[in-house]
Design a protein around this motif. Structure first.
Motif: not given
Length: 893
Positions: A283-300
């Motif tokens: 809900x939070x992600x979809x309802x917020x147009x200005x969203x930045x998704x950040x990732x670092x080593x936990x993803x990589x």
């Protein structure tokens, strides 16, 4: 460089730590040191520095430097050393072929150094086997960007963090690892109410500061973002026009996402989250147009890292939330010049200027370089490269600015493999590290070349937001040290390629690099800095931070890309990429029932060759440790504060046990920083599995099956010394930098008498004061040289040893005869209280001082900062201040 550089005025340069790329103001003191401050004019940090950057001045000096070339253990001249490198490389190639040679580079290199190494290897020696330690931190982001966008492009800017209404941090402990950027996010929370969601198996300092924390199960990030994509597709937030006009592959990717996350219940079950947590996140992600998704080593750092990246990117493509202010996917780079290295082909699967290995691209680079031995295919990625060293396919290896015997997975096997080489060349600024020691084991093959260090380097770096900044020298080259580009160029000259490597300055290399970026580039390649290829030396020296692309005919950079499409695939459309069903590289088993997650601590950097020299950075987490959930403490028979042997199928380490609910049951965490030089049994690299992501080649460092076994330690203590000590064999120890010398924390299970006997060889020629109480297992020794404290050794029952922090400030200072008994009691002679373990490294504020401020009425982090300055610089200790605030009733009781 001329002598006046030692007394030159303040110089604008760039921090040598993480990929934030902070601007630094360095003011030399004329004696080989400098004061360091944040550059308020640099757009990346606007004057802020983290604890590591603020302590850079403490890491300057010659004590640990490699100052002269060394061939086969003997100091020699540059001419002799360079001749030896060229002759032995030629011999190896003649006997085993061009591809028996490899280069292993580092994100610590400047872009100009990287460019020369890649040109020499891939165009003139003729080996594709050139990789970098950036493979260990950013390769999955590179692969994800290339698969989704057609090129390794970060679409946005740091400004987006401040303009976003929602920032989602995935596998990123930014509060500790990128604190300057996290403080920009925190400022946005205060000023405009930006929400922060942290997705991480551990409840890190970042998670503690977030509005919501989703403790996702290891390896299951793809499931969460697959579910998000399905919900986007089933709602009005789907930007059908953007998807139709600028992308391909949406239907196939959505179908795969529905298979991976068929329902809310299935998503919750697979991710280990509550259904309400998943629902609220969507809900939070979809309802917020200005969203930045950040990732670092936990993803990589995952065997599914590339799929995680493309799954995150897919959600932004599906909503058109990319390349516009306050929205988009944003990877936080681990190393200071990981991106600059990628720009010049520093990865085995790339050529310079972001080109690949198609026939057209190979021919283009060949013609530009006039290369006689141009490679035509990809080389071995880091893990495979060192496997090839072990099995003899690689016979000559040149390591530059990195320490693979510590940092690579299965590090013991890597260390052993280095000893099998016909030729090992190491260019570094340190005289000793685990990699150098491994090479010494093979007689007659070891060449050490002294490289310029930070403060002496001259060139450029590129940070996580595509911003190129100058790293300018403010110190003379130490001893006979030389820039890496110079070393490589002189070897190339001896190999017969002098004309192609005849640069006289890094500015000339940069101009060639910039020209190649624009060569036959009609806009199909996003990386283009041809607008800078005509900079003269003065213009290069004055170059202000700028974001690429910088197209020909302009000096202006580009803040954001892809807001209106224009991706860099053949059809200019982004690709939705179906993910594989997520899983873990290795299953847990009765023998290895736990999952080992590895990473960083707040105040240390990689293998501590730089941060390990700073007393204030070493005081926060001074020992190698393992975080264990209380349930697993009981299950494994461990004790909080005791010791455990962490074991995997690949190696083991003995670590201090920290009981904490930061980790989930069944999961443990250990930091990567300690080496054989800074601890006796604390190297964690040997434990990490060698499984890699199939697309990126990046190793899985977050979920190695492991177990914990109690290790009894009847005795504990510490040693202090103004000079390095050879401690008795069999002791567990960890070394800590202190003002005026060194400290070691100690533990052991042997008899006290054996330790006392071994201690007799310590501090030769010094006056000694001793306290012996065999009945209580107590032994204390203080050594004095001309009335000054030269060292100390305190050992006793594990729970009763005084703190090393109490006596460390006395090291090297005068101690009156009458005060020596007081010193042996473990108290400072002047009666001053121990400030306790350091909490705020920026201002060296200890726990006791903070508790005193709380007792005096400080009721929040700001009030603590006003009272004792803790938390007022980089802010990375603020979560710990908040925990102490919560502890006060317990402490008072």
């Amino acid at each position: 460089m001329s002598d006046p550089i030692g007394t030159m005025p303040t110089v604008r340069t760039t921090c040598p730590y993480c990929g934030v790329g902070c601007g630094i103001l360095a003011t030399p003191d004329g004696a080989g040191g400098a004061t360091v401050a944040g550059d308020p004019g640099h757009p990346s940090n606007v004057g802020r520095l983290c604890s590591k950057g603020a302590a850079l001045g403490e890491t300057l000096g010659l004590a640990t430097r490699l100052l002269h070339p060394v061939v086969d253990g003997a100091r020699t001249s540059w001419s002799t050393a360079l001749d030896a490198v060229a002759t032995r490389l030629t011999d190896v190639i003649a006997r085993h072929g061009r591809e028996s040679v490899a280069f292993y580079l580092s994100g610590q290199l400047l872009t100009e150094d990287y460019y020369v190494a890649n040109k020499l290897a891939k165009g003139f020696i003729g080996t594709p086997h050139v990789d970098t330690n950036s493979r260990l931190c950013m390769a999955s982001s590179v692969a994800g960007h290339r698969r989704s966008f057609g090129a390794d492009v970060v679409p946005g800017s740091y400004e987006d963090l401040e303009q976003a209404d929602l920032v989602v941090l995935v596998g990123s402990n930014a509060a500790w690892c990128h604190p300057v950027l996290f403080q920009r996010i925190a400022a946005a929370r205060r000023s405009r109410g930006t929400r922060v969601i942290a997705i991480d198996p551990r409840r890190t300092a970042t998670a503690e500061e977030a509005d919501a924390h989703l403790a996702v199960a290891p390896g299951q990030d793809t499931v969460l973002f697959a579910h998000l994509l399905t919900q986007i597709a089933d709602s009005a937030v789907l930007d059908r026009a953007f998807v139709a006009a600028h992308t391909t592959g949406f239907d196939e990717t959505l179908a795969r996402a529905r298979e991976i996350a068929p329902s809310l219940a299935a998503t919750a079950a697979r991710t280990g989250l509550a259904e309400s947590e998943v629902r609220d996140f969507v809900r939070a992600w979809c309802a917020t147009e200005r969203v930045v998704t950040v990732w670092s080593q936990g993803v990589n750092q995952s065997a599914q890292g590339t799929d995680k990246v493309t799954s995150i990117v897919a959600c932004h493509l599906a909503t058109g939330r990319i390349g516009r202010p306050g929205m988009g996917p944003l990877s936080f780079t681990g190393q200071p010049n990981a991106m600059g290295g990628r720009e010049v082909g520093g990865l085995a699967n790339m050529l310079a200027a972001h080109m690949g290995f198609s026939a057209v691209e190979v021919d283009r680079v060949r013609r530009f370089w006039t290369a006689p031995a141009m490679v035509t295919g990809e080389g071995l990625k880091a893990v495979d490269l060192f496997d090839a060293v072990a099995d003899g396919r690689i016979r000559a290896l040149w390591v530059m600015g990195t320490n693979p015997a510590v940092s690579l997975p299965r590090a013991d096997a890597v260390r052993d493999a280095l000893g099998r080489l016909d030729l090992l060349v190491v260019s570094d600024n340190v005289a000793s590290n685990d990699t150098l020691s491994a090479g010494i084991g093979a007689a007659g093959i070891h060449i050490r070349l002294p490289a310029a260090a930070w403060g002496e380097k001259d060139g450029t770096v590129t940070n996580s937001e595509r911003r190129i900044s100058r790293q300018r020298p403010f110190l003379r080259l130490a001893g006979e040290a030389k820039p890496d580009w110079w070393i490589l160029s002189r070897v190339a000259e001896r190999l017969g390629h002098g004309v192609a490597f005849a640069w006289t300055s890094p500015a000339a290399i940069f101009r060639e690099h910039a020209a190649l970026s624009g060569f036959e580039n009609d806009g199909a390649r996003a990386f283009d800095i041809s607008g800078l290829d005509d900079l003269d030396d003065a213009g290069y020296d004055a170059l202000a931070p700028v974001q690429w692309p910088v197209r020909r005919g302009t000096r202006d950079g580009t803040a954001r890309l892809f807001g209106d499409g224009g991706f860099v695939t053949a059809d200019r459309r982004a690709r939705f990429v179906p993910a594989a069903a997520p899983g873990l590289a290795s299953a847990a088993s009765p023998r290895f029932p736990l999952r080992l997650n590895t990473g960083r601590v707040r105040d240390q950097w990689h293998t501590m060759t730089r941060t390990g020299l700073s007393p204030r950075l070493g005081a926060h987490r001074p020992e190698p440790f393992v975080e264990v959930h209380p349930d697993d403490i009981a299950r494994c028979g461990l004790r909080d504060g005791g010791f455990a042997r962490a074991e995997t199928a690949h190696g083991s380490a003995v670590l201090r046990v920290v009981a904490t609910e930061i980790v989930r049951p069944g999961e443990i965490f250990a930091p990567i920083h300690w080496t054989a030089e800074t601890s006796s049994y604390g190297r964690v690299g040997p434990l990490v599995q060698g499984a890699t992501d199939p697309h990126s080649g990046q190793p899985e460092a977050k979920a190695t099956p492991a177990t914990l076994v109690p290790v009894p330690m009847r005795l504990a203590g510490f040693a202090l010394s103004t000079a390095p000590l050879a401690l008795p064999v069999g002791l567990w120890w960890a070394r800590i930098a202190v003002a005026g010398g060194f400290a070691w924390t100690l533990a052991g299970d042997g008899p006290l008498a054996a330790l006392v006997a071994a201690a007799t060889a310590l501090f030769p020629g010094c006056d000694r004061a001793e306290l012996r109480d065999p009945a209580r297992d107590v032994f204390r020794l203080a050594a004095f040289d001309d009335g000054r404290l030269a060292g100390a050794l305190f050992v006793g029952p594990a729970a009763q040893v005084p703190r090393w922090e109490t006596l460390a400030p006395l090291l090297g200072g005068p101690v009156a005869s009458a005060a020596r008994l007081s010193l042996l009691s473990g108290r400072a002679p002047d009666g001053s209280a121990d400030c306790g373990p350091v909490v705020c490294a920026c201002h060296s504020v200890g726990r006791e001082a903070i508790l005193a401020a709380i007792a005096a009425g400080a009721d929040d982090a700001s009030a603590i900062g006003a009272a004792v300055k803790a938390g007022t610089n980089c802010g990375s200790c603020i979560p710990e201040l908040k925990r102490l605030l919560a502890e006060v009733p317990r402490v008072a009781a």
